[in-house]
Design a protein around this motif. Structure first.
Motif, PDB file in Angstrom:
ATOM      1  N   LEU A   1     -27.035  15.266 -22.775  1.00  0.00           N
ATOM      2  CA  LEU A   1     -26.251  14.341 -21.975  1.00  0.00           C
ATOM      3  C   LEU A   1     -25.158  13.665 -22.798  1.00  0.00           C
ATOM      4  CD1 LEU A   1     -29.063  12.431 -20.025  1.00  0.00           C
ATOM      5  CD2 LEU A   1     -27.626  14.294 -19.161  1.00  0.00           C
ATOM      6  N   SER A   2     -24.083  13.295 -22.120  1.00  0.00           N
ATOM      7  CA  SER A   2     -23.110  12.356 -22.679  1.00  0.00           C
ATOM      8  C   SER A   2     -23.484  10.977 -22.150  1.00  0.00           C
ATOM      9  CB  SER A   2     -21.685  12.710 -22.255  1.00  0.00           C
ATOM     10  OG  SER A   2     -21.234  13.871 -22.894  1.00  0.00           O
ATOM     11  N   VAL A   3     -23.887  10.096 -23.052  1.00  0.00           N
ATOM     12  CA  VAL A   3     -24.349   8.767 -22.654  1.00  0.00           C
ATOM     13  C   VAL A   3     -23.572   7.714 -23.425  1.00  0.00           C
ATOM     14  CG1 VAL A   3     -26.296   7.157 -22.595  1.00  0.00           C
ATOM     15  CG2 VAL A   3     -26.659   9.578 -22.066  1.00  0.00           C
ATOM     16  N   LEU A   4     -23.095   6.729 -22.705  1.00  0.00           N
ATOM     17  CA  LEU A   4     -22.496   5.535 -23.294  1.00  0.00           C
ATOM     18  C   LEU A   4     -23.431   4.377 -23.019  1.00  0.00           C
ATOM     19  CD1 LEU A   4     -20.044   3.938 -24.504  1.00  0.00           C
ATOM     20  CD2 LEU A   4     -19.214   3.715 -22.151  1.00  0.00           C
ATOM     21  N   SER A   5     -23.804   3.658 -24.055  1.00  0.00           N
ATOM     22  CA  SER A   5     -24.666   2.495 -23.853  1.00  0.00           C
ATOM     23  C   SER A   5     -23.822   1.229 -23.838  1.00  0.00           C
ATOM     24  CB  SER A   5     -25.730   2.406 -24.953  1.00  0.00           C
ATOM     25  OG  SER A   5     -25.143   2.197 -26.219  1.00  0.00           O
TER      26      SER A   5
ATOM     27  N   PRO B   1     -16.858  12.235 -14.705  1.00  0.00           N
ATOM     28  CA  PRO B   1     -17.968  12.823 -13.956  1.00  0.00           C
ATOM     29  C   PRO B   1     -19.138  13.283 -14.809  1.00  0.00           C
ATOM     30  CG  PRO B   1     -16.087  14.325 -14.025  1.00  0.00           C
ATOM     31  CD  PRO B   1     -15.608  13.010 -14.551  1.00  0.00           C
ATOM     32  N   ASP B   2     -18.919  13.541 -16.098  1.00  0.00           N
ATOM     33  CA  ASP B   2     -19.998  14.031 -16.950  1.00  0.00           C
ATOM     34  C   ASP B   2     -20.692  12.934 -17.753  1.00  0.00           C
ATOM     35  OD1 ASP B   2     -19.404  16.668 -16.164  1.00  0.00           O
ATOM     36  OD2 ASP B   2     -17.832  16.816 -17.678  1.00  0.00           O
ATOM     37  N   LEU B   3     -20.354  11.680 -17.477  1.00  0.00           N
ATOM     38  CA  LEU B   3     -20.858  10.575 -18.289  1.00  0.00           C
ATOM     39  C   LEU B   3     -21.949   9.800 -17.557  1.00  0.00           C
ATOM     40  CD1 LEU B   3     -20.478   8.844 -20.893  1.00  0.00           C
ATOM     41  CD2 LEU B   3     -18.831   7.467 -19.589  1.00  0.00           C
ATOM     42  N   VAL B   4     -22.998   9.449 -18.302  1.00  0.00           N
ATOM     43  CA  VAL B   4     -23.996   8.500 -17.830  1.00  0.00           C
ATOM     44  C   VAL B   4     -23.835   7.228 -18.656  1.00  0.00           C
ATOM     45  CG1 VAL B   4     -26.443   7.970 -17.592  1.00  0.00           C
ATOM     46  CG2 VAL B   4     -25.627  10.295 -17.127  1.00  0.00           C
ATOM     47  N   VAL B   5     -23.617   6.119 -17.990  1.00  0.00           N
ATOM     48  CA  VAL B   5     -23.494   4.838 -18.676  1.00  0.00           C
ATOM     49  C   VAL B   5     -24.803   4.082 -18.483  1.00  0.00           C
ATOM     50  CG1 VAL B   5     -22.129   2.761 -19.009  1.00  0.00           C
ATOM     51  CG2 VAL B   5     -21.035   4.833 -18.134  1.00  0.00           C
TER      52      VAL B   5
ATOM     53  N   PRO C   1     -20.046   9.722  -6.362  1.00  0.00           N
ATOM     54  CA  PRO C   1     -20.808  10.649  -7.197  1.00  0.00           C
ATOM     55  C   PRO C   1     -20.192  12.024  -7.309  1.00  0.00           C
ATOM     56  CG  PRO C   1     -21.914  10.280  -5.087  1.00  0.00           C
ATOM     57  CD  PRO C   1     -20.786   9.306  -5.158  1.00  0.00           C
ATOM     58  N   ALA C   2     -19.230  12.325  -6.461  1.00  0.00           N
ATOM     59  CA  ALA C   2     -18.594  13.634  -6.546  1.00  0.00           C
ATOM     60  C   ALA C   2     -17.601  13.719  -7.691  1.00  0.00           C
ATOM     61  CB  ALA C   2     -17.897  13.953  -5.221  1.00  0.00           C
ATOM     62  N   ARG C   3     -16.978  12.631  -8.053  1.00  0.00           N
ATOM     63  CA  ARG C   3     -15.934  12.697  -9.079  1.00  0.00           C
ATOM     64  C   ARG C   3     -16.132  11.699 -10.203  1.00  0.00           C
ATOM     65  NH1 ARG C   3     -11.076   8.895  -7.533  1.00  0.00           N
ATOM     66  NH2 ARG C   3     -12.212   7.369  -6.336  1.00  0.00           N
ATOM     67  N   ASP C   4     -17.017  10.723  -9.999  1.00  0.00           N
ATOM     68  CA  ASP C   4     -17.267   9.728 -11.035  1.00  0.00           C
ATOM     69  C   ASP C   4     -18.551  10.054 -11.782  1.00  0.00           C
ATOM     70  OD1 ASP C   4     -15.034   8.286 -10.190  1.00  0.00           O
ATOM     71  OD2 ASP C   4     -16.211   7.092  -8.765  1.00  0.00           O
ATOM     72  N   GLY C   5     -18.743   9.370 -12.895  1.00  0.00           N
ATOM     73  CA  GLY C   5     -20.003   9.462 -13.601  1.00  0.00           C
ATOM     74  C   GLY C   5     -21.043   8.575 -12.947  1.00  0.00           C
ATOM     75  N   ALA C   6     -22.118   8.327 -13.652  1.00  0.00           N
ATOM     76  CA  ALA C   6     -23.213   7.518 -13.121  1.00  0.00           C
ATOM     77  C   ALA C   6     -23.452   6.317 -14.017  1.00  0.00           C
ATOM     78  CB  ALA C   6     -24.492   8.341 -13.015  1.00  0.00           C
ATOM     79  N   VAL C   7     -23.892   5.233 -13.400  1.00  0.00           N
ATOM     80  CA  VAL C   7     -24.329   4.047 -14.136  1.00  0.00           C
ATOM     81  C   VAL C   7     -25.818   3.875 -13.889  1.00  0.00           C
ATOM     82  CG1 VAL C   7     -24.132   1.550 -14.375  1.00  0.00           C
ATOM     83  CG2 VAL C   7     -22.079   2.940 -14.027  1.00  0.00           C
ATOM     84  N   LEU C   8     -26.575   3.778 -14.962  1.00  0.00           N
ATOM     85  CA  LEU C   8     -28.008   3.493 -14.859  1.00  0.00           C
ATOM     86  C   LEU C   8     -28.243   2.076 -15.371  1.00  0.00           C
ATOM     87  CD1 LEU C   8     -30.934   4.222 -14.289  1.00  0.00           C
ATOM     88  CD2 LEU C   8     -31.051   5.234 -16.586  1.00  0.00           C
ATOM     89  N   PRO C   9     -28.347   1.088 -14.467  1.00  0.00           N
ATOM     90  CA  PRO C   9     -28.657  -0.270 -14.928  1.00  0.00           C
ATOM     91  C   PRO C   9     -30.106  -0.351 -15.397  1.00  0.00           C
ATOM     92  CG  PRO C   9     -27.712  -0.252 -12.695  1.00  0.00           C
ATOM     93  CD  PRO C   9     -28.143   1.139 -13.014  1.00  0.00           C
TER      94      PRO C   9
END
Length: 801
Positions: free
Chosen positions: A84-88, A169-173, A199-207
């Motif tokens: 995954l590509s993850v930004l914290s 789109p490939d990023l999980v924050v 969700p079709a064009r943006d990444g995801a945020v996991l709070p």
């Protein structure tokens, strides 16, 4: 006791070796975090701890740190397993030790700061840098690799996270929200960001809502409301809740791993459905609620009172360590409880068990290019703004709504940059006359729609929500991850984000001095619906003071522009969108107003930043008797109207008209990079002639910028003096003595010898003010000779009136 609750189903069970890796990494990160707070020597405890090994000033925040290191350890696992590509984004205040420990363990810290490599001496350097003179702050800061979020002020983490996810789109924050932070207004509004994430064009945020129970000295609200109420709250915001709670490490690791796997599976399913066209409703995004003790794994009791799990662990659980042998022994026992001999070899290198958990290359949390947005930034494709110019056959011969003209250009900017530019504003795009952009895009919107709605769509590039905090936070996250944007706002209400601007300006100031931080796109404000044309909304909407606030920041970071008409506005905004590492503030009106400069003249004028309006001046070939200066569209109009009166009534008076576009030009070059040398300033404004300056904002700002100049004693500034109400546009300028008649009176009062000679004219000007005010009070509108005024007192340079 540990529980793990989510929707029906279970995550993959955690194997024993995986458990050992997670626990070893977590213990290592905690050991490094405690060492940062306390130690300046003996980093591996190769000898008994002595007072001189401990820092003389103990600074830092332990309470939130073990929860953060726990989360970061688990993020490493899923990054490596899932590629995954993850930004914290770490929201809890002063969680710096956790982020720095992670950066050191994944080698990024040593790559950025070679003196702090992964060995005993590098560990010692890491400890000495933390909260130490000449070192790094105690919170997550620009100096922290892998960060885009300044952790010193609370409330903005989730908005930053969503800004980073837009168009990635490939990023999980993964955004850790602190329970104290969750009590702030900006954070409370940020939960609504799910209504704008496609969700079709943006990444995801996991709070990841981290509830450790306490703030500095009080319980945290969300930690005390109970799971049922908390679940209802988060589900009401549109989330599916995963709860992890407890204090026993092994059970907590297993629960967190299971819930994190489930959450990431849900994100993948949502994105797959959206990108395959089968998602019809707004998705229910996962959120993890992590309940763990404050100060987890730290001293349980100090001086007979509980510390772990209480507010007492918030900062430094053990104080007076150098002076108290018992405290020193307790600190050593705490450090040794992590069993550092199992975590680091004799040279200080982390063991293989820890290295197995560290992702490779740019997948590392601290090395992700998303946290160093300049690495990803590409210049905007900007249409030629000159093609959108308004025709100006002579000064004042045409009128335009400046921001409407700009909106047509911005429409093409959106079309040319469909994935890297967004327009942000609090429900004001149409109000601020920028609605031409809606011909090219919609407003981003994932919530319900009605047949009467217009310009709402999932793929919209216009971000509108009635929260200046959210607009600012989204834009900051967007810029910090390598993209471009513009924030349009009513001038009076941009004050709502004063503190957010502070934090971003400080970030830029520090990051510009870090060679490994690459320049990012500038933060661009367009302030319209401004003080002089909020006559219909009244006093609450009349405040130009954001300019005063902005110029407090470091000169290399801030720029302020006051274009007088539509063509200069086009030129200025084109310049701002091309710039990097600045905060640009542009103030421009949206109401119909005269156009003064053709496009070639506008470009030349904006390039100079300040210059003569030769066509309005009467001092050609000799020194002026008075300088009429102006900055801002309405002050320019009133100055030119005053000039016209002087030309007609006192034709022998040599008047010089100077217009300022770039406000920072008024400072000396020693104070600002755009500043004018004294010789140039004196040539333009004169060192000894009266200067009557009509200014858009509070008058003392001009004095503050120009106080070093030789002619400052001759400078008289008119501007907003906190007089406002619901009234007419001209009455508004009269209330603040910025009107043309008062400017003429100022000239008469300040030009030597003119007071007696022009006494009759001065009285007529005072009478005219009274007549205009009486007219507004009787008829509710300005007199026709004011609303119908035009400049017809001269043409281009060399032409007589």
């Amino acid at each position: 006791m540990t529980t793990a609750e989510g929707h029906p189903g279970e995550g993959r069970p955690l194997g024993e070796h995986e458990l050992d890796r997670l626990d070893a990494y977590w213990r290592a990160a905690n050991y490094l975090s405690v060492g940062q707070i306390y130690l300046m020597d003996n980093p591996l405890l190769t000898e008994p701890l002595r007072p001189e090994h401990v820092k003389p000033r103990l600074l830092g925040h332990w309470g939130t740190t073990p929860g953060l290191t726990f989360v970061l350890a688990h993020l490493n696992r899923v990054i490596a397993e899932r590629d995954l590509s993850v930004l914290s984004v770490l929201g809890p205040g002063h969680g710096g030790p956790a982020a720095l420990a992670t950066a050191w363990l994944d080698r990024t810290y040593g790559e950025v700061y070679p003196e702090a490599g992964r060995d005993a001496e590098g560990m010692r350097a890491l400890f000495r840098r933390f909260s130490f003179p000449g070192g790094a702050p105690s919170h997550v800061a620009p100096e922290t690799p892998g960060s885009i979020h300044e952790g010193g002020e609370l409330g903005y983490s989730l908005a930053h996270a969503y800004g980073a996810a837009f168009d990635n789109p490939d990023l999980v924050v993964a955004c850790v929200v602190g329970d104290g932070e969750a009590e702030t207004g900006p954070l409370a509004a940020s939960w609504h960001s799910t209504k704008f994430l496609d969700p079709a064009r943006d990444g995801a945020v996991l709070p990841i809502l981290h509830l450790n129970g306490y703030k500095i000295a009080n319980p945290a609200v969300l930690a005390r409301i109970g799971d049922r109420e908390l679940r209802a709250l988060l589900e009401g915001y549109g989330h599916r809740v995963h709860l992890v709670s407890g204090d026993e490490p092994s059970a907590m690791h297993r629960a967190m791993a299971a819930e994190l796997d489930l959450a990431l599976d849900e994100i993948a399913a949502i994105q797959h459905a959206a990108r395959s066209g089968t998602l019809t409703d707004r998705p229910q995004w996962p959120v993890i609620v992590l309940r763990s003790p404050k100060g987890w794994t730290g001293p349980k009791v100090v001086d007979g009172v509980p510390v772990e799990g209480t507010w007492r662990s918030h900062q430094v659980p053990l104080s007076g360590v150098r002076e108290d042998p018992e405290r020193l022994a307790q600190l050593e026992a705490w450090l040794r409880s992590y069993r550092p001999e199992e975590l680091f070899d004799a040279h200080g290198h982390p063991t293989e068990l820890i290295d197995e958990l560290v992702p490779e290359g740019e997948r590392r949390l601290s090395a992700t290019p998303y946290a160093n947005g300049g690495l990803l930034r590409a210049d905007l494709r900007l249409p030629d703004f000159r093609e959108f110019a308004v025709d100006v056959p002579a000064p004042g011969a045409t009128t335009a709504e400046a921001t409407r003209v700009l909106g047509r250009w911005l429409r093409e900017v959106v079309r040319a940059n469909p994935h890297t530019f967004r327009l942000f504003g609090p429900d004001e795009t149409a109000s601020n006359r920028l609605d031409a952009v809606l011909e090219a895009t919609d407003r981003a919107w994932m919530a319900g729609r009605l047949p009467t709605d217009e310009h709402l769509g999932r793929a919209g590039r216009v971000m509108e929500v009635l929260s200046e905090h959210l607009c600012q936070g989204w834009l900051e996250g967007y810029l910090l991850t390598g993209r471009h944007g513009l924030f349009s706002c009513y001038e009076a209400f941009i004050h709502i984000v004063d503190s957010m601007f502070n934090q971003h300006a400080k970030w830029l100031k520090v990051s510009r001095a870090l060679p490994w931080r690459r320049p990012i796109s500038s933060l661009n404000y367009l302030l319209t619906s401004h003080v002089w044309r909020q006559d219909h909304n009244g006093f609450s909407h009349q405040d130009p003071g954001f300019l005063d606030h902005v110029v407090n920041k470091k000169a290399e970071v801030v720029r302020v522009y006051l274009p007088p008409d539509a063509n200069t506005l086009l030129s200025v905004v084109d310049h701002c969108l091309r710039s990097r590492d600045y905060v640009n503030v542009v103030v421009a009106g949206k109401q119909p107003a005269p156009n003064w400069l053709s496009m070639p003249e506008a470009i030349a004028h904006c390039t100079r930043g300040v210059g003569l309006f030769e066509w309005a001046s009467t001092d050609s070939g000799h020194e002026p008797d008075v300088v009429l200066a102006c900055a801002g569209d309405v002050p320019t109009l009133e100055t030119l109207a005053a000039t016209k009166i002087l030309r007609a009534e006192l034709p022998e008076l040599a008047v010089r008209v100077v217009n300022v576009v770039d406000l920072m030009r008024l400072q000396p070059p020693s104070e600002h990079p755009h500043g004018m040398p004294d010789s140039e300033f004196d040539a333009l404004f004169t060192p000894d002639r009266p200067i009557v300056f009509a200014f858009h904002g509070y008058p003392w700002l001009i004095h503050r910028l120009a106080y070093r100049r030789r002619g400052h004693a001759n400078l008289h500034v008119r501007g907003y003096i906190e007089e406002g109400t619901t009234t007419t546009p001209f009455d508004m300028v009269m209330l603040n003595n910025l009107d043309r008649f008062h400017l003429v009176m100022d000239v008469i009062d300040r030009v030597p010898g003119l007071a007696v000679r022009a006494a009759h004219l001065r009285q007529r000007m005072a009478d005219e003010r009274l007549r205009c005010r009486a007219h507004t009070r009787e008829f509710g509108e300005d007199p026709a000779h004011i609303t119908g005024w035009s400049w017809d007192g001269g043409g281009r340079p060399g032409h007589e009136p």
